[in-house]
Design a protein around this motif. Structure first.
Motif, PDB file in Angstrom:
ATOM      1  N   THR A  63       0.954  -1.380  -0.050  1.00  0.00           N
ATOM      2  CA  THR A  63      -0.421  -0.361  -0.100  1.00  0.00           C
ATOM      3  C   THR A  63       1.233   0.936  -0.134  1.00  0.00           C
ATOM      4  OG1 THR A  63      -1.100  -1.211   1.592  1.00  0.00           O
ATOM      5  CG2 THR A  63      -1.708   1.343   0.644  1.00  0.00           C
ATOM      6  N   PHE A  64       0.378   2.057  -0.881  1.00  0.00           N
ATOM      7  CA  PHE A  64       1.421   2.886  -1.432  1.00  0.00           C
ATOM      8  C   PHE A  64       0.653   4.577  -1.089  1.00  0.00           C
ATOM      9  CE2 PHE A  64      -0.016   2.815  -5.626  1.00  0.00           C
ATOM     10  CZ  PHE A  64       0.345   4.008  -5.631  1.00  0.00           C
ATOM     11  N   ARG A  65      -0.496   4.670  -1.267  1.00  0.00           N
ATOM     12  CA  ARG A  65      -1.110   5.870  -0.885  1.00  0.00           C
ATOM     13  C   ARG A  65      -2.703   5.020  -0.245  1.00  0.00           C
ATOM     14  NH1 ARG A  65      -4.693   7.580  -4.941  1.00  0.00           N
ATOM     15  NH2 ARG A  65      -4.833   7.082  -7.287  1.00  0.00           N
ATOM     16  N   GLU A  66      -3.346   6.618  -0.448  1.00  0.00           N
ATOM     17  CA  GLU A  66      -4.804   6.015   0.364  1.00  0.00           C
ATOM     18  C   GLU A  66      -5.554   6.860  -0.777  1.00  0.00           C
ATOM     19  OE1 GLU A  66      -5.632   6.091   4.748  1.00  0.00           O
ATOM     20  OE2 GLU A  66      -5.261   8.512   3.852  1.00  0.00           O
ATOM     21  N   VAL A  67      -6.683   6.479  -1.327  1.00  0.00           N
ATOM     22  CA  VAL A  67      -7.745   6.251  -2.470  1.00  0.00           C
ATOM     23  C   VAL A  67      -9.002   6.749  -1.892  1.00  0.00           C
ATOM     24  CG1 VAL A  67      -9.223   5.861  -4.855  1.00  0.00           C
ATOM     25  CG2 VAL A  67      -6.653   5.471  -4.290  1.00  0.00           C
ATOM     26  N   GLU A  68      -9.912   7.957  -1.793  1.00  0.00           N
ATOM     27  CA  GLU A  68     -11.106   8.105  -1.409  1.00  0.00           C
ATOM     28  C   GLU A  68     -12.348   7.151  -1.303  1.00  0.00           C
ATOM     29  OE1 GLU A  68     -13.746  12.388  -0.401  1.00  0.00           O
ATOM     30  OE2 GLU A  68     -12.196  12.347  -0.613  1.00  0.00           O
ATOM     31  N   PRO A  69     -12.762   7.222  -1.015  1.00  0.00           N
ATOM     32  CA  PRO A  69     -14.539   6.098  -2.218  1.00  0.00           C
ATOM     33  C   PRO A  69     -15.497   6.719  -1.926  1.00  0.00           C
ATOM     34  CG  PRO A  69     -14.141   5.776   0.886  1.00  0.00           C
ATOM     35  CD  PRO A  69     -13.154   6.543   0.495  1.00  0.00           C
ATOM     36  N   PHE A  70     -16.229   6.547  -2.667  1.00  0.00           N
ATOM     37  CA  PHE A  70     -17.848   7.402  -2.905  1.00  0.00           C
ATOM     38  C   PHE A  70     -19.020   7.041  -3.165  1.00  0.00           C
ATOM     39  CE2 PHE A  70     -15.765   7.174  -7.280  1.00  0.00           C
ATOM     40  CZ  PHE A  70     -17.038   8.244  -7.748  1.00  0.00           C
ATOM     41  N   GLY A  71     -19.839   7.591  -2.973  1.00  0.00           N
ATOM     42  CA  GLY A  71     -20.769   6.318  -3.557  1.00  0.00           C
ATOM     43  C   GLY A  71     -21.702   5.450  -2.995  1.00  0.00           C
ATOM     44  N   VAL A  72     -22.052   4.074  -3.291  1.00  0.00           N
ATOM     45  CA  VAL A  72     -22.385   3.443  -2.934  1.00  0.00           C
ATOM     46  C   VAL A  72     -21.516   2.113  -3.361  1.00  0.00           C
ATOM     47  CG1 VAL A  72     -23.818   1.019  -3.322  1.00  0.00           C
ATOM     48  CG2 VAL A  72     -24.710   3.227  -3.313  1.00  0.00           C
ATOM     49  N   ASP A  73     -20.105   2.249  -4.396  1.00  0.00           N
ATOM     50  CA  ASP A  73     -19.196   0.882  -4.330  1.00  0.00           C
ATOM     51  C   ASP A  73     -18.387   1.333  -4.879  1.00  0.00           C
ATOM     52  OD1 ASP A  73     -20.578   1.136  -6.632  1.00  0.00           O
ATOM     53  OD2 ASP A  73     -21.354  -0.723  -6.286  1.00  0.00           O
ATOM     54  N   TYR A  74     -18.154   2.975  -5.037  1.00  0.00           N
ATOM     55  CA  TYR A  74     -16.797   3.879  -6.638  1.00  0.00           C
ATOM     56  C   TYR A  74     -15.774   3.734  -4.958  1.00  0.00           C
ATOM     57  CZ  TYR A  74     -20.138   3.899 -10.047  1.00  0.00           C
ATOM     58  OH  TYR A  74     -20.857   3.486 -10.931  1.00  0.00           O
ATOM     59  N   MET A  75     -14.276   3.980  -6.040  1.00  0.00           N
ATOM     60  CA  MET A  75     -12.999   4.396  -5.010  1.00  0.00           C
ATOM     61  C   MET A  75     -12.546   6.116  -6.362  1.00  0.00           C
ATOM     62  SD  MET A  75     -12.789   2.723  -2.649  1.00  0.00           S
ATOM     63  CE  MET A  75     -11.001   2.637  -2.107  1.00  0.00           C
ATOM     64  N   GLN A  76     -12.046   6.593  -5.633  1.00  0.00           N
ATOM     65  CA  GLN A  76     -11.753   7.675  -6.512  1.00  0.00           C
ATOM     66  C   GLN A  76     -10.274   7.604  -7.132  1.00  0.00           C
ATOM     67  OE1 GLN A  76     -12.855  10.285  -7.601  1.00  0.00           O
ATOM     68  NE2 GLN A  76     -14.557  11.327  -5.942  1.00  0.00           N
ATOM     69  N   ASP A  77     -10.800   7.100  -8.229  1.00  0.00           N
ATOM     70  CA  ASP A  77      -9.498   6.752  -8.752  1.00  0.00           C
ATOM     71  C   ASP A  77     -10.002   6.102 -10.479  1.00  0.00           C
ATOM     72  OD1 ASP A  77      -7.198   6.481  -9.776  1.00  0.00           O
ATOM     73  OD2 ASP A  77      -6.406   4.164  -8.241  1.00  0.00           O
ATOM     74  N   ASN A  78      -9.913   6.715 -11.062  1.00  0.00           N
ATOM     75  CA  ASN A  78     -10.433   6.848 -12.475  1.00  0.00           C
ATOM     76  C   ASN A  78      -8.727   6.741 -13.798  1.00  0.00           C
ATOM     77  OD1 ASN A  78      -9.925   9.451 -12.919  1.00  0.00           O
ATOM     78  ND2 ASN A  78     -11.668   9.624 -14.322  1.00  0.00           N
ATOM     79  N   GLY A  79      -8.115   5.947 -13.055  1.00  0.00           N
ATOM     80  CA  GLY A  79      -7.121   6.275 -14.064  1.00  0.00           C
ATOM     81  C   GLY A  79      -6.000   6.009 -12.946  1.00  0.00           C
ATOM     82  N   ASP A  80      -4.899   5.426 -13.623  1.00  0.00           N
ATOM     83  CA  ASP A  80      -3.903   5.111 -13.161  1.00  0.00           C
ATOM     84  C   ASP A  80      -2.683   4.715 -14.485  1.00  0.00           C
ATOM     85  OD1 ASP A  80      -4.651   4.979 -10.641  1.00  0.00           O
ATOM     86  OD2 ASP A  80      -4.504   2.984 -10.751  1.00  0.00           O
ATOM     87  N   TYR A  81      -1.943   5.720 -14.316  1.00  0.00           N
ATOM     88  CA  TYR A  81      -0.268   5.397 -15.354  1.00  0.00           C
ATOM     89  C   TYR A  81       0.593   6.192 -14.543  1.00  0.00           C
ATOM     90  CZ  TYR A  81      -4.058   6.532 -18.884  1.00  0.00           C
ATOM     91  OH  TYR A  81      -5.072   5.905 -19.715  1.00  0.00           O
ATOM     92  N   LEU A  82       1.453   5.522 -15.415  1.00  0.00           N
ATOM     93  CA  LEU A  82       2.928   5.584 -14.765  1.00  0.00           C
ATOM     94  C   LEU A  82       4.200   6.566 -15.941  1.00  0.00           C
ATOM     95  CD1 LEU A  82       3.757   1.658 -13.774  1.00  0.00           C
ATOM     96  CD2 LEU A  82       2.906   3.137 -12.818  1.00  0.00           C
ATOM     97  N   TYR A  83       4.504   7.182 -15.209  1.00  0.00           N
ATOM     98  CA  TYR A  83       5.588   8.854 -15.800  1.00  0.00           C
ATOM     99  C   TYR A  83       5.927   8.319 -14.743  1.00  0.00           C
ATOM    100  CZ  TYR A  83       6.456  12.236 -18.721  1.00  0.00           C
ATOM    101  OH  TYR A  83       7.401  13.352 -19.792  1.00  0.00           O
ATOM    102  N   ASP A  84       7.349   9.277 -15.415  1.00  0.00           N
ATOM    103  CA  ASP A  84       8.585   9.743 -14.287  1.00  0.00           C
ATOM    104  C   ASP A  84       8.961  11.533 -14.192  1.00  0.00           C
ATOM    105  OD1 ASP A  84      10.661  10.195 -12.959  1.00  0.00           O
ATOM    106  OD2 ASP A  84      12.277   9.712 -14.862  1.00  0.00           O
ATOM    107  N   VAL A  85       7.525  11.702 -13.262  1.00  0.00           N
ATOM    108  CA  VAL A  85       7.392  13.313 -13.442  1.00  0.00           C
ATOM    109  C   VAL A  85       8.475  14.137 -12.766  1.00  0.00           C
ATOM    110  CG1 VAL A  85       6.168  14.644 -12.294  1.00  0.00           C
ATOM    111  CG2 VAL A  85       5.111  12.716 -13.133  1.00  0.00           C
ATOM    112  N   ASP A  86       9.213  13.341 -12.353  1.00  0.00           N
ATOM    113  CA  ASP A  86      10.648  14.181 -11.868  1.00  0.00           C
ATOM    114  C   ASP A  86      11.598  13.867 -12.252  1.00  0.00           C
ATOM    115  OD1 ASP A  86      10.392  11.748 -10.636  1.00  0.00           O
ATOM    116  OD2 ASP A  86      10.225  12.277  -8.389  1.00  0.00           O
ATOM    117  N   SER A  87      11.913  12.866 -13.642  1.00  0.00           N
ATOM    118  CA  SER A  87      13.109  12.882 -14.020  1.00  0.00           C
ATOM    119  C   SER A  87      13.859  12.797 -13.374  1.00  0.00           C
ATOM    120  CB  SER A  87      13.104  13.612 -15.017  1.00  0.00           C
ATOM    121  OG  SER A  87      12.345  14.685 -15.817  1.00  0.00           O
TER     122      SER A  87
END
Length: 385
Positions: A63-87
């Motif tokens: 586990t490396f972060r928390e994702v907030e739940p909402f609604g009946v059975d949703y989690m606030q994550d609609n896309g994960d991508y891997l990219y070297d943001v900080d170079s």
């Protein structure tokens, strides 16, 4: 005006699965996004899905972060991508949110600290001021080799925006390019619609024609040539009938049906003409699609499946059995297209927002990685029976 004709063909022939898949559940949660890449720099592909990452080959959850739940059975994550943001040489995690306007990124602590058991430092990549986000995309929209951020929205009136990194170092933020102040809608894909060599944006209410030059500095033309209700993410832009014009393949994300729009000869003004075909009407909630060669026959097939409880059980077919299937197109001597349906899996694994097709174990057969409300799974491709 919508320029398409309706053509209903007979149902495709159902074939027994030629491939064998072994199912491995990585975690049981409600995360619907996932990504694949080398997180620890050991040369193997790993999996990220929401709050957790899984390192190849042990696949233990960290586990490396928390994702907030909402609604009946949703989690606030609609896309994960891997990219070297900080170079810094390590892949970071970029994550979108369904009903929140901030796009987040989480800083990879590096190979020496990845097992420390601490949360990764979180940052705001961009404040978009847009909610109602169906799914996010991270792809190169202007051909410069650096990906941009886009969000598909279920709100038809939301703008269509492209966010570009301000510099090579992603930590300096992103700048906004407005494709259209209003004009979005459920479902999105990318590909060359008019054959000019430039990738266009396809979505529920038609398509945006990319300018020939300076794509993120000039206006995109909105061509309202079709409507695709509750279309999948992505909409596939591929030349199904091999006539030199790209067609559209899309699923109904919240009802039954897999379809393709055959592109016909365009009008002189550049507007496009389409013929609508039914591929399959037996599986509901086909929200995610992929186009890949799973059986190593040298030809790609459409891969899709039931998004388990896409609307918390409110969609038609929500209680039907979970299924993942592929559809193999073939063309006869008259140029007519038919599809052979192959059931790859039933009963346990449903899709979420993504179907990924990496070869995780290096055996030469592409596997399936899916995250959804039935959990995060790998379907290991064992090849042909």
């Amino acid at each position: 005006m919508r320029n398409f004709f309706l053509l209903v063909l007979f149902a495709p022939i159902l074939a027994l699965a030629a491939l064998k898949f072994e199912v491995q559940q990585l975690y049981k949660d409600n995360i619907e996004a996932c990504a694949v890449g080398d997180l620890d720099g050991d040369g193997d592909l790993d999996v990220v899905a929401g709050e957790r990452f899984y390192l190849n080959p042990d696949w233990e959850p960290f586990t490396f972060r928390e994702v907030e739940p909402f609604g009946v059975d949703y989690m606030q994550d609609n896309g994960d991508y891997l990219y070297d943001v900080d170079s810094d040489g390590d892949l970071d995690v970029i994550a979108g949110q369904f009903t929140l306007s901030q796009v987040l990124w989480f800083e990879n602590p590096g190979r020496e600290n990845i097992f420390a058991g601490k949360f990764w430092e979180g940052h705001v990549l961009v404040e978009t001021h847009c909610k109602h986000n169906e799914m996010i995309f991270f792809r190169d929209m202007n051909g410069d080799g650096t990906p941009e951020y886009l969000a598909n929205s279920w709100n038809n009136k939301n703008p269509m925006l492209i966010w570009k990194f301000k510099s090579k170092k992603g930590t300096e933020g992103m700048s906004k390019h407005v494709v259209s102040e209003s004009g979005n809608g459920h479902g999105q894909g990318f590909g060359d619609i008019n054959g000019d060599g430039h990738e266009d944006i396809v979505f529920m209410q038609g398509w945006y024609q990319r300018p020939a030059e300076n794509a993120l500095e000039r206006t995109w033309k909105w061509r309202k040539d079709f409507t695709l209700p509750h279309a999948s993410c992505p909409i596939l832009v591929i030349d199904i009938d091999e006539d030199g014009r790209n067609d559209l393949v899309w699923g109904n994300g919240h009802d039954y049906g897999l379809f393709w729009h055959q592109q016909l000869e365009p009008h002189k003004d550049g507007s496009t003409v389409w013929k609508h075909h039914i591929i399959d009407k037996k599986i509901s909630q086909l929200h995610a699609l992929a186009w890949e060669d799973l059986d190593n026959d040298g030809k790609r097939e459409i891969i899709t499946g039931k998004r388990y409880y896409a609307h918390s059980g409110r969609d038609r077919g929500a209680e039907d059995e979970i299924v993942i299937a592929s559809f193999h197109p073939s063309i006869d001597g008259k140029g007519e297209v038919s599809f052979t349906k192959e059931i790859l899996h039933t009963g346990q694994v449903g899709t979420g927002l993504y179907i990924l097709t990496p070869d995780l174990d290096g055996n030469g057969w592409r596997d399936l990685v899916v995250a959804g409300k039935s959990g995060t799974h790998i379907l290991w491709n064992q090849g042909k029976r």
